[in-house]
Write an enzyme that holds these catalytic residues in place. Structure first.
Site, PDB file in Angstrom:
ATOM      1  N   VAL A  12      36.958  64.537 -12.793  1.00 39.19           N
ATOM      2  CA  VAL A  12      38.346  64.430 -12.369  1.00 39.19           C
ATOM      3  C   VAL A  12      38.500  63.247 -11.411  1.00 39.19           C
ATOM      4  O   VAL A  12      37.522  62.806 -10.798  1.00 39.19           O
ATOM      5  CB  VAL A  12      38.799  65.763 -11.714  1.00 39.19           C
ATOM      6  CG1 VAL A  12      38.042  66.044 -10.450  1.00 39.19           C
ATOM      7  CG2 VAL A  12      40.289  65.805 -11.495  1.00 39.19           C
ATOM      8  N   CYS A  13      39.709  62.741 -11.300  1.00 41.25           N
ATOM      9  CA  CYS A  13      40.086  61.666 -10.394  1.00 41.25           C
ATOM     10  C   CYS A  13      39.440  60.342 -10.830  1.00 41.25           C
ATOM     11  O   CYS A  13      39.608  59.932 -11.972  1.00 41.25           O
ATOM     12  CB  CYS A  13      39.765  62.038  -8.955  1.00 41.25           C
ATOM     13  SG  CYS A  13      40.784  61.147  -7.741  1.00 41.25           S
ATOM     14  N   ALA A  14      38.711  59.678  -9.968  1.00 31.08           N
ATOM     15  CA  ALA A  14      38.094  58.396 -10.320  1.00 31.08           C
ATOM     16  C   ALA A  14      36.810  58.559 -11.118  1.00 31.08           C
ATOM     17  O   ALA A  14      36.353  57.620 -11.775  1.00 31.08           O
ATOM     18  CB  ALA A  14      37.801  57.605  -9.051  1.00 31.08           C
ATOM     19  N   TYR A  34      42.304  58.966 -12.506  1.00 25.07           N
ATOM     20  CA  TYR A  34      43.304  58.661 -11.486  1.00 25.07           C
ATOM     21  C   TYR A  34      44.035  57.374 -11.881  1.00 25.07           C
ATOM     22  O   TYR A  34      43.400  56.386 -12.275  1.00 25.07           O
ATOM     23  CB  TYR A  34      42.622  58.498 -10.123  1.00 25.07           C
ATOM     24  CG  TYR A  34      43.611  58.371  -9.006  1.00 25.07           C
ATOM     25  CD1 TYR A  34      44.243  59.499  -8.506  1.00 25.07           C
ATOM     26  CD2 TYR A  34      43.931  57.133  -8.481  1.00 25.07           C
ATOM     27  CE1 TYR A  34      45.178  59.397  -7.489  1.00 25.07           C
ATOM     28  CE2 TYR A  34      44.863  57.023  -7.464  1.00 25.07           C
ATOM     29  CZ  TYR A  34      45.483  58.154  -6.971  1.00 25.07           C
ATOM     30  OH  TYR A  34      46.408  58.046  -5.965  1.00 25.07           O
TER      31      TYR A  34
END
Length: 97
Positions: A12-14, A34
């Site tokens: 998740v995210c970066a 992201y």
């Protein structure tokens, strides 16, 4: 690549852009991350729809960031335990989806 053994890989995210991409785990896969330019550009050959909060492509599951973490968690439950269990938790948690 680590994801080639058929085990689930989730990020998740970066992390999809920084970790999964750099280790070749996204080869031939669609993903999301992201929405900051450096991360999106790292996934340019793997990017799903720009507004996809959670993407499942085979054994790789990715999500955009902290604001999508509940959708991400419920998708993990769906993949691992089935849609019925995910829906049950979704209702119990009072999460608007």
């Amino acid at each position: 690549a680590a994801g080639a053994e058929g085990k689930y890989v989730a990020a998740v995210c970066a992390a999809p852009a920084v970790v999964l991409q750099s280790h070749g785990i996204l080869s031939g896969k669609q993903a999301t991350c992201y929405p900051a330019p450096p991360f999106v550009s790292a996934l340019e050959n793997h990017q799903s729809g720009p507004d996809d909060d959670v993407v499942v492509d085979g054994n790789v599951i990715t999500s955009r960031g902290p604001g999508t973490s509940l959708k991400f968690a419920l998708k993990l439950v769906e993949v691992l335990y089935g849609a019925e269990k995910s829906e049950e938790l979704h209702k119990q948690m009072l999460v608007p989806m």
